[in-house]
Design an enzyme around this catalytic site. Structure first.
Site, PDB file in Angstrom:
ATOM      1  N   HIS A   5       1.463   1.254 -13.257  1.00 34.77           N
ATOM      2  CA  HIS A   5       2.318   0.122 -13.607  1.00 34.77           C
ATOM      3  C   HIS A   5       3.767   0.584 -13.540  1.00 34.77           C
ATOM      4  O   HIS A   5       4.099   1.661 -14.070  1.00 34.77           O
ATOM      5  CB  HIS A   5       1.979  -0.406 -15.011  1.00 34.77           C
ATOM      6  N   GLY A  12       0.774  -1.236   0.000  1.00 35.33           N
ATOM      7  CA  GLY A  12       0.000   0.000   0.000  1.00 35.33           C
ATOM      8  C   GLY A  12       0.801   1.279   0.000  1.00 35.33           C
ATOM      9  O   GLY A  12       0.317   2.319   0.435  1.00 35.33           O
ATOM     10  N   ASN A  70       1.584   3.050  -2.585  1.00 31.43           N
ATOM     11  CA  ASN A  70       0.895   3.982  -3.491  1.00 31.43           C
ATOM     12  C   ASN A  70      -0.367   4.532  -2.836  1.00 31.43           C
ATOM     13  O   ASN A  70      -0.690   5.707  -3.009  1.00 31.43           O
ATOM     14  CB  ASN A  70       0.568   3.288  -4.815  1.00 31.43           C
ATOM     15  N   LEU A  93      -3.404  -6.776  -7.674  1.00 33.01           N
ATOM     16  CA  LEU A  93      -2.901  -7.891  -8.488  1.00 33.01           C
ATOM     17  C   LEU A  93      -3.996  -8.849  -8.933  1.00 33.01           C
ATOM     18  O   LEU A  93      -3.777 -10.051  -8.996  1.00 33.01           O
ATOM     19  CB  LEU A  93      -1.817  -8.640  -7.698  1.00 33.01           C
ATOM     20  N   ASP A 129      -2.562  -3.942 -18.484  1.00 30.38           N
ATOM     21  CA  ASP A 129      -1.594  -2.848 -18.730  1.00 30.38           C
ATOM     22  C   ASP A 129      -1.707  -2.304 -20.155  1.00 30.38           C
ATOM     23  O   ASP A 129      -0.701  -2.083 -20.838  1.00 30.38           O
ATOM     24  CB  ASP A 129      -0.157  -3.354 -18.478  1.00 30.38           C
ATOM     25  N   ASN A 144      -4.793   2.625 -13.406  1.00 27.53           N
ATOM     26  CA  ASN A 144      -3.831   1.693 -12.819  1.00 27.53           C
ATOM     27  C   ASN A 144      -2.441   2.302 -12.880  1.00 27.53           C
ATOM     28  O   ASN A 144      -2.121   3.044 -13.817  1.00 27.53           O
ATOM     29  CB  ASN A 144      -3.862   0.369 -13.608  1.00 27.53           C
TER      30      ASN A 144
HETATM   31  C1  GRF Z   1       4.418  -1.170  -6.929  1.00 28.30           C
HETATM   32  O1  GRF Z   1       5.653  -1.267  -7.610  1.00 28.30           O
HETATM   33  C2  GRF Z   1       3.309  -0.976  -7.932  1.00 28.30           C
HETATM   34  O2  GRF Z   1       3.705  -0.279  -9.088  1.00 28.30           O
HETATM   35  C3  GRF Z   1       2.976  -2.376  -8.298  1.00 28.30           C
HETATM   36  O3  GRF Z   1       2.998  -3.071  -7.046  1.00 28.30           O
HETATM   37  C4  GRF Z   1       4.069  -2.518  -6.266  1.00 28.30           C
HETATM   38  C5  GRF Z   1       3.654  -2.387  -4.813  1.00 28.30           C
HETATM   39  O4  GRF Z   1       2.723  -1.368  -4.706  1.00 28.30           O
HETATM   40  N1  GRF Z   1       1.713  -2.469  -8.968  1.00 28.30           N
HETATM   41  P1  GRF Z   1       2.148  -0.885  -3.261  1.00 28.30           P
HETATM   42  O5  GRF Z   1       3.336  -0.635  -2.363  1.00 28.30           O
HETATM   43  O6  GRF Z   1       1.273  -1.996  -2.736  1.00 28.30           O
HETATM   44  O7  GRF Z   1       1.398   0.381  -3.577  1.00 28.30           O
END
Ligand code: GRF
Length: 202
Positions: A104, A12, A14, A85, A145, A102
């Protein structure tokens, strides 16, 4: 007020960048209405808890309609996939055309698609000897993507980088900046899609 749902599966970081950007005013006129995860133990849910944001946990079973029901329940304007995911169910894409974005961790169309997630993306970048990589925010369509690209930010690949070091640099220098920026631009009505191309008017 733009109401967003953030979908997560892992740490988490992001999501945290979005929470911090809303609190700091970097993202204007936006409320994180709900955080949704397909993993009950995702640390991202802890981050939501700490920020006082409602959480929904959708296991795989009733996934598609349960997801759309959760989004309708919170009157969501924009769905943000942040380290999420799971393949987005087609009923969700149909219900939210060009309303799902999204992040990526590469410069799409490089190093993306089925099987390219997390560290695997950065392993591929290093295996190819790329000198730059970066991150992409895009609208979500039926393919992985693949939807219209909204924002991208380039990041240098350095001698001696490991996948872990590179992932961290891409997160810090690209992901945690362009995802909040994209949310702010969409909330301000500054992003449109014309003939399959996202147009950003700053
Ligand atoms: C990040 O590199 C994101 O780009 C990818 O998963 C990784 C972990 O993301 N989709 P987060 O720390 O759970 O936001």
């Amino acid at each position: 007020m733009q109401k967003i749902a953030v979908c997560v599966s892992g740490g988490g970081t992001n999501l945290q960048a979005i929470i911090d950007a809303v609190h700091s005013g970097k993202i204007h006129n936006t409320q994180i209405a709900v955080v949704i995860s397909n993993k009950a133990d995702a640390y991202a849910l802890e981050r939501a808890n700490n920020a006082g944001i409602p959480k929904e946990y959708e296991n795989r079973s009733a996934f598609g309609e349960a997801m759309v029901d959760a989004l309708h329940k919170y009157n969501i304007d924009l769905v943000v996939l942040a380290g999420y995911l799971v393949i987005v169910p087609s009923e969700m894409i149909a219900a939210y055309p060009n309303k799902i974005i999204n992040i990526h961790p590469s410069l799409i169309p490089a190093h993306c698609g089925m099987g390219y997630y997390g560290l695997k993306v950065h392993e591929s970048v290093l295996a190819c000897g790329n000198k730059i990589t970066g991150a992409t925010v895009h609208f979500v369509d039926e393919k992985a993507d693949h939807g219209p690209i909204i924002l991208q930010k380039a990041v240098e690949v350095k001698n001696g980088d490991t996948p872990e070091i590179l992932q961290r640099r891409v997160m810090e220098q690209a992901e945690w900046n362009i995802l909040p920026e994209a949310i702010d631009l969409i909330g301000a009505g500054k992003v449109s899609v014309q003939n399959g191309i996202a147009v950003v008017s700053r």
